[in-house]
Design an enzyme around this catalytic site. Structure first.
Site, PDB file in Angstrom:
ATOM      1  N   ASP A 259       0.881  -1.176   0.000  1.00 53.83           N
ATOM      2  CA  ASP A 259       0.000   0.000   0.000  1.00 53.83           C
ATOM      3  C   ASP A 259       0.918   1.225   0.000  1.00 53.83           C
ATOM      4  OD1 ASP A 259      -2.224  -1.709   0.157  1.00 53.83           O
ATOM      5  OD2 ASP A 259      -2.078  -1.781   2.339  1.00 53.83           O
TER       6      ASP A 259
ATOM      7  N   LYS B  89       1.477  -8.307  -1.933  1.00 52.64           N
ATOM      8  CA  LYS B  89       0.045  -8.040  -2.125  1.00 52.64           C
ATOM      9  C   LYS B  89      -0.151  -6.667  -2.748  1.00 52.64           C
ATOM     10  CE  LYS B  89      -3.010  -6.925   1.285  1.00 52.64           C
ATOM     11  NZ  LYS B  89      -3.799  -5.822   0.716  1.00 52.64           N
TER      12      LYS B  89
ATOM     13  N   ASP C 235      -5.375  -8.106  -4.238  1.00 51.60           N
ATOM     14  CA  ASP C 235      -6.401  -7.901  -3.200  1.00 51.60           C
ATOM     15  C   ASP C 235      -7.507  -7.003  -3.752  1.00 51.60           C
ATOM     16  OD1 ASP C 235      -7.705  -7.920  -0.795  1.00 51.60           O
ATOM     17  OD2 ASP C 235      -6.279  -6.615   0.247  1.00 51.60           O
ATOM     18  N   LEU C 236      -8.371  -7.592  -4.575  1.00 45.71           N
ATOM     19  CA  LEU C 236      -9.439  -6.795  -5.198  1.00 45.71           C
ATOM     20  C   LEU C 236     -10.763  -6.929  -4.452  1.00 45.71           C
ATOM     21  CD1 LEU C 236      -8.692  -7.326  -9.004  1.00 45.71           C
ATOM     22  CD2 LEU C 236      -7.909  -5.526  -7.469  1.00 45.71           C
ATOM     23  N   LYS C 237     -10.832  -7.854  -3.518  1.00 44.53           N
ATOM     24  CA  LYS C 237     -12.043  -8.041  -2.698  1.00 44.53           C
ATOM     25  C   LYS C 237     -13.313  -7.932  -3.546  1.00 44.53           C
ATOM     26  CE  LYS C 237      -9.986  -6.407   1.640  1.00 44.53           C
ATOM     27  NZ  LYS C 237      -8.756  -5.738   1.221  1.00 44.53           N
ATOM     28  N   LEU C 238     -13.420  -8.821  -4.519  1.00 43.40           N
ATOM     29  CA  LEU C 238     -14.579  -8.778  -5.416  1.00 43.40           C
ATOM     30  C   LEU C 238     -15.868  -9.012  -4.632  1.00 43.40           C
ATOM     31  CD1 LEU C 238     -13.304 -10.979  -8.403  1.00 43.40           C
ATOM     32  CD2 LEU C 238     -13.090  -8.497  -8.104  1.00 43.40           C
TER      33      LEU C 238
ATOM     34  N   ASP D 216     -19.775  -8.889  -6.109  1.00 38.11           N
ATOM     35  CA  ASP D 216     -20.681  -8.496  -7.184  1.00 38.11           C
ATOM     36  C   ASP D 216     -21.585  -9.682  -7.522  1.00 38.11           C
ATOM     37  OD1 ASP D 216     -21.715  -7.074  -9.497  1.00 38.11           O
ATOM     38  OD2 ASP D 216     -19.848  -5.927  -9.488  1.00 38.11           O
ATOM     39  N   ILE D 217     -22.306  -9.571  -8.618  1.00 38.55           N
ATOM     40  CA  ILE D 217     -23.196 -10.667  -8.992  1.00 38.55           C
ATOM     41  C   ILE D 217     -22.364 -11.823  -9.563  1.00 38.55           C
ATOM     42  CG2 ILE D 217     -25.165  -9.132  -9.382  1.00 38.55           C
ATOM     43  CD1 ILE D 217     -24.626  -9.450 -12.414  1.00 38.55           C
ATOM     44  N   PRO D 218     -22.920 -13.025  -9.554  1.00 42.83           N
ATOM     45  CA  PRO D 218     -22.124 -14.202  -9.949  1.00 42.83           C
ATOM     46  C   PRO D 218     -21.451 -14.073 -11.305  1.00 42.83           C
ATOM     47  CG  PRO D 218     -24.134 -14.912  -8.881  1.00 42.83           C
ATOM     48  CD  PRO D 218     -24.251 -13.425  -9.016  1.00 42.83           C
TER      49      PRO D 218
ATOM     50  N   THR E 140     -10.926  -6.826   9.056  1.00 38.41           N
ATOM     51  CA  THR E 140     -10.313  -6.628  10.377  1.00 38.41           C
ATOM     52  C   THR E 140     -10.458  -5.190  10.883  1.00 38.41           C
ATOM     53  OG1 THR E 140      -8.254  -6.471   9.104  1.00 38.41           O
ATOM     54  CG2 THR E 140      -8.618  -8.488  10.337  1.00 38.41           C
TER      55      THR E 140
ATOM     56  N   ARG F 147       0.038  -6.410  14.194  1.00 43.14           N
ATOM     57  CA  ARG F 147       0.918  -5.300  14.569  1.00 43.14           C
ATOM     58  C   ARG F 147       2.102  -5.794  15.387  1.00 43.14           C
ATOM     59  NH1 ARG F 147      -1.388  -3.371  11.119  1.00 43.14           N
ATOM     60  NH2 ARG F 147      -2.352  -1.323  10.893  1.00 43.14           N
TER      61      ARG F 147
ATOM     62  N   GLN G 101      -7.285  -0.402  11.995  1.00 45.60           N
ATOM     63  CA  GLN G 101      -7.626  -1.803  12.259  1.00 45.60           C
ATOM     64  C   GLN G 101      -8.232  -1.935  13.663  1.00 45.60           C
ATOM     65  OE1 GLN G 101      -7.635  -3.899   9.943  1.00 45.60           O
ATOM     66  NE2 GLN G 101      -5.779  -3.936   8.705  1.00 45.60           N
TER      67      GLN G 101
ATOM     68  N   GLY H 109       1.166  -4.676   6.377  1.00 49.57           N
ATOM     69  CA  GLY H 109       1.436  -3.498   5.579  1.00 49.57           C
ATOM     70  C   GLY H 109       2.199  -2.451   6.358  1.00 49.57           C
ATOM     71  N   ARG H 110       1.445  -1.603   7.090  1.00 49.87           N
ATOM     72  CA  ARG H 110       2.061  -0.415   7.678  1.00 49.87           C
ATOM     73  C   ARG H 110       3.163  -0.687   8.692  1.00 49.87           C
ATOM     74  NH1 ARG H 110      -3.840   2.184   8.140  1.00 49.87           N
ATOM     75  NH2 ARG H 110      -4.219  -0.063   8.217  1.00 49.87           N
TER      76      ARG H 110
END
Ligand code: C5P
Length: 217
Positions: free
Chosen positions: A9, A30, A57-60, A62-64, A112, A167, A176, A196-197
């Protein structure tokens, strides 16, 4: 021992520095919205050409039909892992699983960054986390993304456990809410640790990665 996945990120410049500086390290990179939206192919190619696994990491959610087609696109891009929201439901997740081939699908249970109170606000109850993890299993996904706080409760669910919200001592939790320490995530049985951070904002990210890998080994 769990694998380490570094959340890029970051700016594209810092991402290239980390990819170059960590060549040969046993890690996964990622890529989330920030870099993927602006740098798409450049960041994907840089990670793959350097020999790392790519976690998109697109965290889809939506519809099937849309989720199935997106899964095919991500597979064709050469990603190794893709996140989908389990809240998309069983039919959509099954569609994704039916076309995933070697791509590993990870179902996000409850983010999270969501506290127990925020879960209630959106109509989720304490059991929802486990129900969503079971949906990931029934749909044929490869793993789930969860907090270390849930690992104990998910022990019997035979999926790869990817843990975010980790962390190091004295690091700020930032946004978080369901945070655990690295040591606790390991002890409780995480298969992959997403950080990440704690790494990218540290004074020396590469030294921090060295330290984390020592703890993981
Ligand atoms: O900086 P930090 O370690 O909190 O970053 C966690 C990373 O993991 C972020 O890239 C975030 O998008 C991702 N993530 C998460 N919680 C999930 C799934 C992914 O924090 N449930």
């Amino acid at each position: 021992m769990p694998r380490l996945c570094i959340a890029l990120d970051t700016s594209i410049g810092q991402a290239f520095e980390l990819i170059g500086g960590l060549r040969g390290y046993p890690i996964v990179f990622k890529v989330g919205y920030r870099l993927f939206v602006s740098h798409h192919r450049n960041i994907v190619d840089a990670i793959k050409e350097a020999g790392f696994e790519l976690f998109l990491d697109l965290k889809l959610n939506d519809i099937p039909n849309t989720m199935r087609e997106a899964t095919i696109s991500v597979k064709d891009l050469g990603a190794d892992y893709l996140t989908v929201h389990t809240l998309a439901g069983l039919s959509a997740l099954r569609e994704c699983a039916s076309v995933k081939s070697r791509l590993k699908l990870l179902g996000v249970t409850v983010l999270t960054s969501i506290s127990e109170e925020e879960m209630q606000e959106v109509g989720l109850c304490p059991d929802s986390k486990r129900i969503l993890a079971q949906i990931a299993y029934r749909a044929g996904l490869d793993g789930i993304v969860c907090s270390g706080k849930e690992l104990e409760d998910f022990k019997d669910i035979n999926l790869m456990k990817v843990v975010a919200g980790i962390r190091l001592d004295n690091d700020s939790p930032h946004d978080q809410k369901r945070v655990v320490s690295l040591e606790d995530a390991i002890r409780l049985g995480a298969d992959m640790i997403v950080m990440g951070r704690s790494i990218i904002l540290s004074q020396s990210p590469i030294k921090t990665v060295d330290k984390i890998l020592m703890t993981l080994s």
